[in-house]
Design a protein around this motif. Structure first.
Motif, short mmCIF file in Angstrom:
data_model
loop_
_atom_site.label_atom_id
_atom_site.label_comp_id
_atom_site.label_asym_id
_atom_site.label_seq_id
_atom_site.Cartn_x
_atom_site.Cartn_y
_atom_site.Cartn_z
N ASN A 60 0.81 -1.23 0.00
CA ASN A 60 0.00 0.00 0.00
C ASN A 60 0.84 1.27 0.00
O ASN A 60 0.30 2.37 0.20
N ALA A 61 2.12 1.13 -0.20
CA ALA A 61 2.99 2.32 -0.24
C ALA A 61 2.62 3.18 -1.45
O ALA A 61 2.22 2.66 -2.50
N ASP A 62 2.78 4.49 -1.30
CA ASP A 62 2.37 5.38 -2.38
C ASP A 62 3.51 5.79 -3.30
O ASP A 62 3.35 6.68 -4.13
N TRP A 63 4.67 5.16 -3.18
CA TRP A 63 5.74 5.41 -4.12
C TRP A 63 5.65 4.42 -5.28
O TRP A 63 5.07 3.34 -5.18
N LYS A 64 6.25 4.82 -6.39
CA LYS A 64 6.27 3.99 -7.60
C LYS A 64 7.42 2.99 -7.50
O LYS A 64 8.49 3.31 -7.00
N LEU A 65 7.19 1.77 -7.99
CA LEU A 65 8.22 0.74 -8.01
C LEU A 65 8.61 0.42 -9.45
O LEU A 65 7.75 0.23 -10.31
N ARG A 66 9.93 0.38 -9.69
CA ARG A 66 10.45 -0.13 -10.95
C ARG A 66 11.52 -1.17 -10.64
O ARG A 66 12.39 -0.93 -9.79
N VAL A 67 11.44 -2.32 -11.30
CA VAL A 67 12.47 -3.33 -11.16
C VAL A 67 13.15 -3.44 -12.53
O VAL A 67 12.49 -3.72 -13.54
#
Length: 199
Positions: A185-192
């Motif tokens: 539920n974190a509001d930061w964007k994730l990129r792998v």
């Protein structure tokens, strides 16, 4: 714009890492539209083969999971120091006080901010992450992202990544750790991102 980049520990054994890392960071940056504000980049480093060796020993002769976890956390200081030696112009954040000060005043925008795990994660500030193999530097990077109100987390990996894989797929394939579900539920964007796809 504040971005956390985690350098996968497996990349530490890449012979050209020192020369190609700035190129990798540039490629990560240009993948997004230009930000209106200067970019603050925080960097942490995984444990790689150092932690893998402990994992293998633990499979053969298991010890207390929490004790092993904190021993692996101590190993992350070595990879932090090594990257710091390779890139002396990077800003170093190596204590709770220095991280808190940077959060209040702002991080450097002229060079990456190399951040030690000890500056935001210890027995008194563990974010309820499990003290066992479910937690790796992926979740530690996620904690740093949340603690510093960052906008984005980039996990830089040595393995191949399919664009169609979502967080659950990445966890089930062992690309990111099990504890990462705590940040659903974190509001930061994730990129792998696969380093192989960039350089």
């Amino acid at each position: 714009m504040r971005r956390v980049i985690k350098i996968g520990g497996s990349l530490m054994s890449r012979p050209d890492l020192q020369s190609c890392l700035p190129e990798l960071f540039d490629a990560i940056a240009v993948a997004d539209p230009p930000a209106a504000d200067p970019l603050e980049t925080l960097v942490i480093v995984g444990g790689g083969q150092l932690v893998d060796a402990v994992r293998k020993w633990d499979q053969q002769r298991p010890l207390d999971p929490a004790k092993t976890h904190w021993q692996c956390i101590e190993l992350l200081q070595y990879t932090f120091e090594r990257i710091g030696d390779w890139f002396p112009a990077w800003q170093r954040i190596d204590s709770v006080a220095s991280l808190q000060d940077a959060v209040q005043r702002g991080f450097s925008t002229t060079a990456p901010n190399l951040t030690s795990v000890r500056s935001f994660y210890d027995r008194g500030n563990d974010g309820d992450l499990p003290h066992d193999w479910r937690t790796t530097s992926d979740s530690l990077a996620a904690k740093l992202c949340s603690d510093t109100a960052a906008d984005e987390l980039v996990l830089l990996k040595s393995c191949e990544i399919e664009e169609s894989w979502d967080r659950r797929s990445l966890i089930s394939r062992g690309v990111i750790d099990e504890a990462f579900t705590m940040f659903d539920n974190a509001d930061w964007k994730l990129r792998v991102v696969s380093a192989n796809a960039i350089a």
